[in-house]
Design a protein around this motif. Structure first.
Motif, short mmCIF file in Angstrom:
data_model
loop_
_atom_site.label_atom_id
_atom_site.label_comp_id
_atom_site.label_asym_id
_atom_site.label_seq_id
_atom_site.Cartn_x
_atom_site.Cartn_y
_atom_site.Cartn_z
N ARG A 111 0.85 -1.27 0.01
CA ARG A 111 -0.13 0.09 -0.05
C ARG A 111 0.94 1.35 0.03
N ILE A 112 2.04 1.25 -0.42
CA ILE A 112 3.04 2.47 -0.39
C ILE A 112 3.12 3.10 -1.76
N GLY A 113 2.58 2.15 -2.86
CA GLY A 113 2.49 2.70 -4.28
C GLY A 113 3.18 1.93 -5.40
N LYS A 114 3.58 0.75 -5.01
CA LYS A 114 4.31 -0.04 -5.94
C LYS A 114 3.66 -0.16 -7.21
N THR A 115 2.56 -0.64 -7.16
CA THR A 115 1.65 -0.91 -8.31
C THR A 115 1.43 0.53 -9.08
N GLY A 116 1.27 1.46 -8.26
CA GLY A 116 0.96 2.78 -9.21
C GLY A 116 2.04 3.12 -9.83
N GLN A 146 1.65 6.57 4.72
CA GLN A 146 1.46 5.43 4.10
C GLN A 146 0.34 5.59 2.93
N THR A 147 0.65 5.49 1.74
CA THR A 147 0.07 6.24 0.72
C THR A 147 -1.34 5.80 0.52
N TRP A 148 -1.77 4.62 0.58
CA TRP A 148 -3.24 4.03 0.39
C TRP A 148 -4.23 4.69 1.63
N TYR A 149 -3.49 4.75 2.67
CA TYR A 149 -4.25 5.43 3.94
C TYR A 149 -4.54 6.65 3.87
N VAL A 150 -3.29 7.44 3.44
CA VAL A 150 -3.55 8.91 3.20
C VAL A 150 -4.81 9.20 2.17
N GLN A 151 -4.63 8.42 0.83
CA GLN A 151 -5.77 8.45 -0.16
C GLN A 151 -7.14 8.24 0.28
N LYS A 152 -7.09 7.19 1.38
CA LYS A 152 -8.50 6.98 1.74
C LYS A 152 -9.11 8.04 2.52
N ILE A 153 -8.09 8.75 3.35
CA ILE A 153 -8.71 9.66 4.23
C ILE A 153 -9.16 11.13 3.33
N LEU A 154 -8.09 11.19 2.41
CA LEU A 154 -8.54 12.26 1.30
C LEU A 154 -9.82 12.08 0.31
N ASN A 155 -9.86 10.90 0.05
CA ASN A 155 -10.92 10.58 -0.68
C ASN A 155 -12.36 10.95 0.01
N GLN A 211 18.25 -5.02 -10.70
CA GLN A 211 18.79 -3.88 -9.79
C GLN A 211 17.65 -3.69 -8.93
N ILE A 212 17.80 -3.77 -7.62
CA ILE A 212 16.75 -3.66 -6.57
C ILE A 212 16.50 -2.21 -6.40
N MET A 213 15.22 -2.07 -6.04
CA MET A 213 14.58 -0.75 -5.83
C MET A 213 13.59 -0.68 -4.82
N THR A 214 13.66 0.28 -3.89
CA THR A 214 12.56 0.43 -2.99
C THR A 214 12.04 1.70 -2.99
N ILE A 215 10.60 1.76 -2.40
CA ILE A 215 10.21 3.27 -2.36
C ILE A 215 9.77 3.65 -0.87
N LYS A 216 9.78 4.97 -0.64
CA LYS A 216 9.45 5.33 0.60
C LYS A 216 8.20 6.11 0.56
N GLU A 217 7.68 6.55 1.78
CA GLU A 217 6.56 7.74 1.72
C GLU A 217 6.71 8.74 0.50
N ILE A 218 5.82 9.15 0.11
CA ILE A 218 5.59 10.40 -0.80
C ILE A 218 6.10 11.59 0.22
N ASP A 219 6.79 12.49 -0.28
CA ASP A 219 7.39 13.49 0.62
C ASP A 219 5.98 14.38 1.10
N VAL A 220 6.04 14.80 2.40
CA VAL A 220 4.96 15.37 2.84
C VAL A 220 4.63 16.81 2.46
#
Ligand SMILES: Nc1ncnc2c1ncn2[C@@H]1O[C@H](COP(=O)(O)OP(=O)(O)O)[C@@H](O)[C@H]1O
Ligand SMILES: [Mg+2]
Length: 375
Positions: free
Chosen positions: A45-50, A256-265, A214-223
């Motif tokens: 839910r951090i945004g990999k698929t997106g 965490q992106t999904w939760y942020v989106q859910k509240i914004l929605n 190549q290994i990659m990771t992603i973190k939270e979107i900048d606040v």
């Protein structure tokens, strides 16, 4: 595509609704265009698929001939099911005039006897077929030969790839590795959320995928960026979300992106309301209320020790040493050995997540809030 609500909770709807990820997008495109495969590992839910869809959309802009395929193998339980998912996503999708590729496709179709039906929206023929376990390897080889033969640059994303480690089939992963090695025009994005499984697959020298991507990771979107992005949509409703209120919302769910989106929605649905900490709290309350039945039934399925431990972690927020005497005493937990067992099974069920720092948290942030309220 124009959305009623600019904060989707599922799916990718174009860059207009996608916040930032500029660097990550750039990095992934560079890796792929330089011939690497990419392994994207990050929590749910951090945004990999997106990100994968965003990367594909960008690549298609710069290279109209780039062929991008996305497969989510989360529902698959066997190697042959995975092969079926991949074949369904790829076969028949390359529209090239080449005779040999048509022949490849025809052979493939003859061997598998798929049922062909028109796509309900576009009318284009789509195939569906079952892959028998004894044909799985051969079928996957054919899928890759089909892409190879096309001579086009093909990018294949296999999402939730950690499923592969659950298959009974022995050597499925080495087999996949062995065929992708010989197809230079196909580049793969392996993506998944179970860090330990994936890091083992891709980082252990014993494993066939070692050093292959190549290994990659992603973190939270900048606040700050996320706050500006959100506020731009609220402005169109004649409202304002201050950076302070956004930060409050963001911190509630650890960014965490999904939760942020859910509240914004949820907030977007009440255009007359002022955007304050109080209205954020209300929105979260509504979300928890909607999930009440699910949370209650998840909770009821836990053993007593698991329930005690999970609730203790929720109350504590972040736990460093769940088997320490201090923690055990404070929450009246059973003996360390029992806590250890309960912890293991909560992690296996993904109720508890261990962060990079080694700390334990309740994985589902809303469930965590719900548990915390439970007295
Ligand atoms: N950069 C972004 N900007 C806005 N929403 C995003 C972004 N990335 C992901 N989302 C949204 O967050 C939710 C979770 O993202 P997703 O890509 O499904 O996570 P993951 O694949 O890591 O589980 C989805 O609703 C998605 O639309
Ligand atoms: Mg995903």
């Amino acid at each position: 595509m124009k959305l009623e609500n600019p904060f989707p909770e599922y799916g990718y709807f174009g860059s207009e609704y996608f916040c930032d990820r500029e660097q990550e997008t750039q990095r992934m495109i560079e890796a792929l265009q330089n011939g690497s495969n990419v392994t994207l590992i990050a929590p749910r839910r951090i945004g990999k698929t997106g990100l994968i869809h965003h990367v594909f959309e960008r690549m298609k802009v710069t290279d109209k001939r780039a062929q991008c395929f996305y497969v989510d193998v989360f529902p698959t339980k066997t190697f042959s099911q995975m092969v079926q998912f991949v074949a369904n996503a790829v076969m028949g999708k390359l529209d090239t005039p080449s005779q040999s590729i048509k022949r490849k496709l025809n052979n493939f179709i003859a061997a598998l006897r798929p049922t062909m039906s028109p796509d309900p929206i576009t009318g284009a023929p789509t195939f569906s077929f079952a892959v028998e376990p004894e044909n799985a390897r051969e079928t996957l080889t054919q899928v890759f030969e089909y892409m190879k033969e096309s001579g086009q640059m093909c990018y294949l994303a296999i999402d939730e790839f950690q499923q592969v480690s659950n298959y009974n089939e022995i050597g499925a992963d080495s087999f996949i590795r062995s065929i992708i090695q010989f197809v230079p025009n196909v580049h793969i994005i392996f993506s998944g959320s179970q860090q330990h499984l994936l890091s083992d697959m891709f980082m252990s020298p014993k494993h066939p995928f070692f050093n292959s991507s190549q290994i990659m990771t992603i973190k939270e979107i900048d606040v700050e960026k996320y706050g500006t992005f959100a506020n731009n949509f609220f402005k169109k409703q004649g409202r304002e979300m201050s950076q302070d209120v956004f930060t409050y919302l963001y911190n509630m769910v650890d960014g965490q992106t999904w939760y942020v989106q859910k509240i914004l929605n949820r907030l977007y649905r009440t255009p007359k309301e002022e955007l304050t900490e109080k209205t954020v709290n209300n929105a979260v309350g509504i979300i928890l209320g909607e999930q009440e039945i699910n949370y209650q039934s998840s909770y009821n399925l836990l053993t007593e020790n698991q329930a005690l431990l999970l609730t203790a972690i929720a109350r504590e927020g972040v736990v460093n040493a769940p088997t320490s005497l201090d923690f055990i005493m404070r929450y009246r937990l059973p003996a360390p050995s029992s806590v250890k067992l309960a912890l293991k099974s909560l992690q296996d069920k993904e109720f508890v997540f261990q962060t990079e720092k080694g700390e334990y948290i309740v994985y589902d942030r809303f469930f965590g809030m719900w548990l915390k309220r439970l007295e």
